[in-house]
Scaffold this active site. Structure first.
Site, PDB file in Angstrom:
ATOM      1  CG  ASP A  76      -7.393   3.350  -0.632  1.00  0.00           C
ATOM      2  OD1 ASP A  76      -7.797   2.179  -0.560  1.00  0.00           O
ATOM      3  OD2 ASP A  76      -7.524   4.144   0.314  1.00  0.00           O
ATOM      4  CE  LYS A 111      -4.419   1.007   0.232  1.00  0.00           C
ATOM      5  NZ  LYS A 111      -5.576   0.182  -0.200  1.00  0.00           N
TER       6      LYS A 111
HETATM    7  P1  NDP Z   1     -12.986   7.948  -2.530  1.00  0.00           P
HETATM    8  O1  NDP Z   1     -11.924   8.945  -2.332  1.00  0.00           O
HETATM    9  O2  NDP Z   1     -13.553   7.731  -3.868  1.00  0.00           O
HETATM   10  O3  NDP Z   1     -14.211   8.248  -1.547  1.00  0.00           O
HETATM   11  C1  NDP Z   1     -14.012   8.335  -0.169  1.00  0.00           C
HETATM   12  C2  NDP Z   1     -15.348   8.690   0.473  1.00  0.00           C
HETATM   13  O4  NDP Z   1     -15.210   8.543   1.891  1.00  0.00           O
HETATM   14  C3  NDP Z   1     -15.749  10.126   0.225  1.00  0.00           C
HETATM   15  O5  NDP Z   1     -17.130  10.243   0.249  1.00  0.00           O
HETATM   16  C4  NDP Z   1     -15.112  10.842   1.429  1.00  0.00           C
HETATM   17  O6  NDP Z   1     -15.753  12.056   1.767  1.00  0.00           O
HETATM   18  C5  NDP Z   1     -15.316   9.821   2.521  1.00  0.00           C
HETATM   19  N1  NDP Z   1     -14.238   9.965   3.501  1.00  0.00           N
HETATM   20  C6  NDP Z   1     -12.919   9.749   3.291  1.00  0.00           C
HETATM   21  N2  NDP Z   1     -12.205  10.002   4.390  1.00  0.00           N
HETATM   22  C7  NDP Z   1     -13.094  10.407   5.303  1.00  0.00           C
HETATM   23  C8  NDP Z   1     -12.963  10.822   6.652  1.00  0.00           C
HETATM   24  N3  NDP Z   1     -11.771  10.865   7.266  1.00  0.00           N
HETATM   25  N4  NDP Z   1     -14.115  11.141   7.291  1.00  0.00           N
HETATM   26  C9  NDP Z   1     -15.317  11.095   6.674  1.00  0.00           C
HETATM   27  N5  NDP Z   1     -15.487  10.719   5.398  1.00  0.00           N
HETATM   28  C10 NDP Z   1     -14.392  10.387   4.733  1.00  0.00           C
HETATM   29  O7  NDP Z   1     -12.373   6.579  -1.940  1.00  0.00           O
HETATM   30  P2  NDP Z   1     -12.855   5.087  -2.204  1.00  0.00           P
HETATM   31  O8  NDP Z   1     -14.318   5.033  -2.384  1.00  0.00           O
HETATM   32  O9  NDP Z   1     -11.958   4.495  -3.225  1.00  0.00           O
HETATM   33  O10 NDP Z   1     -12.450   4.390  -0.808  1.00  0.00           O
HETATM   34  C11 NDP Z   1     -13.359   4.285   0.280  1.00  0.00           C
HETATM   35  C12 NDP Z   1     -12.913   3.177   1.209  1.00  0.00           C
HETATM   36  O11 NDP Z   1     -12.888   1.934   0.504  1.00  0.00           O
HETATM   37  C13 NDP Z   1     -11.504   3.315   1.794  1.00  0.00           C
HETATM   38  O12 NDP Z   1     -11.484   2.755   3.092  1.00  0.00           O
HETATM   39  C14 NDP Z   1     -10.659   2.462   0.868  1.00  0.00           C
HETATM   40  O13 NDP Z   1      -9.466   2.018   1.505  1.00  0.00           O
HETATM   41  C15 NDP Z   1     -11.618   1.318   0.621  1.00  0.00           C
HETATM   42  N6  NDP Z   1     -11.373   0.499  -0.571  1.00  0.00           N
HETATM   43  C16 NDP Z   1     -11.277   1.060  -1.805  1.00  0.00           C
HETATM   44  C17 NDP Z   1     -11.094   0.272  -2.916  1.00  0.00           C
HETATM   45  C18 NDP Z   1     -11.090   0.829  -4.298  1.00  0.00           C
HETATM   46  O14 NDP Z   1     -11.006   0.036  -5.230  1.00  0.00           O
HETATM   47  N7  NDP Z   1     -11.179   2.136  -4.490  1.00  0.00           N
HETATM   48  C19 NDP Z   1     -10.908  -1.196  -2.790  1.00  0.00           C
HETATM   49  C20 NDP Z   1     -11.112  -1.691  -1.451  1.00  0.00           C
HETATM   50  C21 NDP Z   1     -11.299  -0.851  -0.396  1.00  0.00           C
HETATM   51  P3  NDP Z   1     -15.024  13.440   1.383  1.00  0.00           P
HETATM   52  O15 NDP Z   1     -15.076  13.515  -0.102  1.00  0.00           O
HETATM   53  O16 NDP Z   1     -15.823  14.484   2.082  1.00  0.00           O
HETATM   54  O17 NDP Z   1     -13.615  13.323   1.918  1.00  0.00           O
HETATM   55  O1  2IT Z   2      -7.968  -1.507  -0.557  1.00  0.00           O
HETATM   56  C1  2IT Z   2      -7.927  -2.002  -1.705  1.00  0.00           C
HETATM   57  O2  2IT Z   2      -8.059  -3.213  -1.897  1.00  0.00           O
HETATM   58  C2  2IT Z   2      -7.736  -1.098  -2.841  1.00  0.00           C
HETATM   59  N1  2IT Z   2      -7.666   0.111  -2.647  1.00  0.00           N
HETATM   60  C3  2IT Z   2      -7.604  -1.654  -4.234  1.00  0.00           C
HETATM   61  C4  2IT Z   2      -6.209  -2.131  -4.484  1.00  0.00           C
HETATM   62  C5  2IT Z   2      -5.896  -2.535  -5.905  1.00  0.00           C
HETATM   63  O3  2IT Z   2      -4.721  -2.820  -6.131  1.00  0.00           O
HETATM   64  O4  2IT Z   2      -6.774  -2.600  -6.760  1.00  0.00           O
END
Ligand code: NDP
Ligand code: 2IT
Length: 446
Positions: free
Chosen positions: A166, A126
């Site tokens: 992420d 990561k």
């Molecule tokens: P994005 O940046 O697309 O979206 C994040 C969302 O979460 C936004 O709505 C943001 O609000 C909110 N958020 C982030 N940080 C905070 C905080 N500290 N407090 C309150 N709200 C918060 O990220 P993703 O959707 O990609 O990721 C979301 C989660 O999913 C993370 O935990 C990530 O590690 C996990 N994840 C992502 C994957 C992927 O493929 N993208 C795969 C597996 C897991 P705001 O815009 O106001 O900050």
């Molecule tokens: O938390 C996760 O699994 C991710 N942000 C996706 C990682 C990836 O390599 O697609």
């Protein structure tokens, strides 16, 4: 915790001071491993578990860049290459002001077991930066990404380490990162990053995969209980990549999403969130959930302060960030009759919230199982890149669906085998662990 694992945990805390999220992630895994160490004591030999808690390599670097006003800005970049027993390090990059080494290590550690669970040949890693893309122009984001990659490029590669997105890193950022990598190396090495755009080596369904996969997992859990998503009221936290496509799949399977959030508050829309509008605001205009309420009108309302988990629902999908759902939130969800909770985000539920769900008989899916569809589809993207092929949407989605069903099955069967039926946390941790441990044992002391 098993008495052969307690000293390992104590050592992790001692050697990694001040990294609370990393300690939390390690504790959860070690607490699950008791039954496997009792049944197969060799897993606790040869410092296998101690080695698994120590990253193979940690890179920290300076990221200077020039903002639109001509001022020099400074951020810190990270890449933690945690474990390469099963394949090249694989995991996303997070750009958020809260990023520090402890966050990157917790995410990298989770990624080892998640990636193992997918059944694909990928190790765990990561990275990220404390850079905050919010309010920055495209040109500033581009200059930041170029500076970040100017250091990162020497550490990554198709066979070494394959980053993706992420929080704060989506298609725009990956484009700038890939462009700079290509320029520096003079190679069109598609397999070095995943989550790429569809016209330059990206895979169909990667954008949707994490959210879709989470809901496929929920569907499997509900089926076991003789239920389905049809007519089910769902609350999704966040409104980013994972949240939006989790919501989309809930609709496709007949459910309704009545609340979503961002860091400024949450919106409740009992008629069902209009996802077309939400996507336009979040993906195109980079707006806030308050814009949704202004534009949607009708019964939609904005709540600032309080918790989105106060909204009564059947299914809760925390898809924002770590530790966003506390014991208090769990209590209110349970009081309101929640049936299933699945972590779309990484470690969004605090340990006492997880315990509360399990004690109350709520179906609970930990992130490393429920959100593994994202990285699994990244591995499908790597497969397509390696064979210079590209698959259509329906075929790729079916591959994702099969992978999520397999992960569900493996977690359920492993939990059963180790005396914890229905406990997906134990199932995911043990199943993810044994595969990595077996490979490490085969390699000897490295
Ligand atoms: P994005 O940046 O697309 O979206 C994040 C969302 O979460 C936004 O709505 C943001 O609000 C909110 N958020 C982030 N940080 C905070 C905080 N500290 N407090 C309150 N709200 C918060 O990220 P993703 O959707 O990609 O990721 C979301 C989660 O999913 C993370 O935990 C990530 O590690 C996990 N994840 C992502 C994957 C992927 O493929 N993208 C795969 C597996 C897991 P705001 O815009 O106001 O900050
Ligand atoms: O938390 C996760 O699994 C991710 N942000 C996706 C990682 C990836 O390599 O697609």
């Amino acid at each position: 915790m098993h008495d052969r694992l307690t000293p390992v945990f104590e050592e992790v805390v001692r050697r990694n001071p001040g990294e609370a999220e990393f300690h939390q992630a390690v504790r959860e895994v070690l607490e699950s491993l008791g039954p496997v160490v009792s049944k197969h004591p060799h897993y606790a030999d040869a410092a296998i578990i101690r080695r698994m808690c120590e990253p193979e390599r940690q890179i920290i670097f300076r990221v200077p860049w020039v903002d639109d006003a001509g001022e020099v800005q400074l951020n810190r970049g990270f890449r933690v290459e945690f474990n390469s027993a099963l394949g090249p390090y694989k995991g996303g990059l997070r750009f958020h002001p809260s990023v520090y080494l402890g966050i990157v290590k917790f995410l990298g550690f989770e990624q080892i077991f998640k990636n193992s669970l997918t059944g694909m040949p990928i190790g765990g890693g990561k990275g990220g930066s404390d850079f905050d893309p919010k309010g920055r122009s495209d040109a500033e984001v581009m200059r930041f990404c170029q500076s970040f990659m100017t250091e990162l490029y020497r550490h990554i590669g198709e066979y070494t380490d394959v980053p993706a997105g992420d929080i704060g890193v989506g298609g725009r950022e990956l484009g700038y990162l890939f462009g700079q990598y290509k320029r520096i190396t003079n190679q069109y090495e598609s397999g070095v990053l995943t989550g790429k755009g569809l016209t330059w080596g990206g895979s169909q369904v990667r954008t949707e995969a994490t959210g879709y996969g989470t809901v496929f997992f929920v569907d499997e859990m509900l089926k076991r209980r003789g239920r389905s998503l049809d007519g089910v009221k769902t609350v999704v936290s966040g409104s980013g990549n994972v949240a939006i496509y989790a919501a989309e799949k809930v609709y496709q399977l007949g459910g309704r999403v009545i609340a979503m959030s961002d860091s400024s508050g949450y919106v409740v829309d009992e008629d069902g969130i209009d996802l077309y509008l939400m996507k336009d605001i979040k993906e195109k205009r980079r707006g806030r959930v308050s814009d949704y309420v202004d534009e949607r009108g009708g019964g939609a309302r904005l709540v600032t302060g309080g918790s989105v988990w106060d909204v009564p629902c059947d299914v809760a999908l925390p898809c924002a960030t770590q530790n966003e759902l506390t014991a208090e939130d769990a209590a209110s969800l349970i009081r309101n009759g929640v049936v299933a909770v699945a972590e779309g985000a990484n470690m969004p539920c605090t340990p006492d919230a997880v315990r509360a769900f399990q004690d109350a008989g709520v179906a609970f899916a930990p992130g490393k199982a429920a959100n593994a569809g994202g990285v699994a589809t990244s591995a499908l993207e790597m497969q397509q890149n390696a064979s210079r092929d590209s698959w259509n949407f329906a075929y790729t989605e079916e591959r994702l669906h099969v992978i999520m069903r397999d992960i569900h099955e493996r977690c359920a069967a492993t939990a059963e085998e180790y005396g914890a039926p229905g406990n997906y946390v134990v199932g995911a941790n043990i199943s993810g662990f044994t595969k990595v441990a077996d490979a490490m044992i085969a390699f000897g002391v490295i």
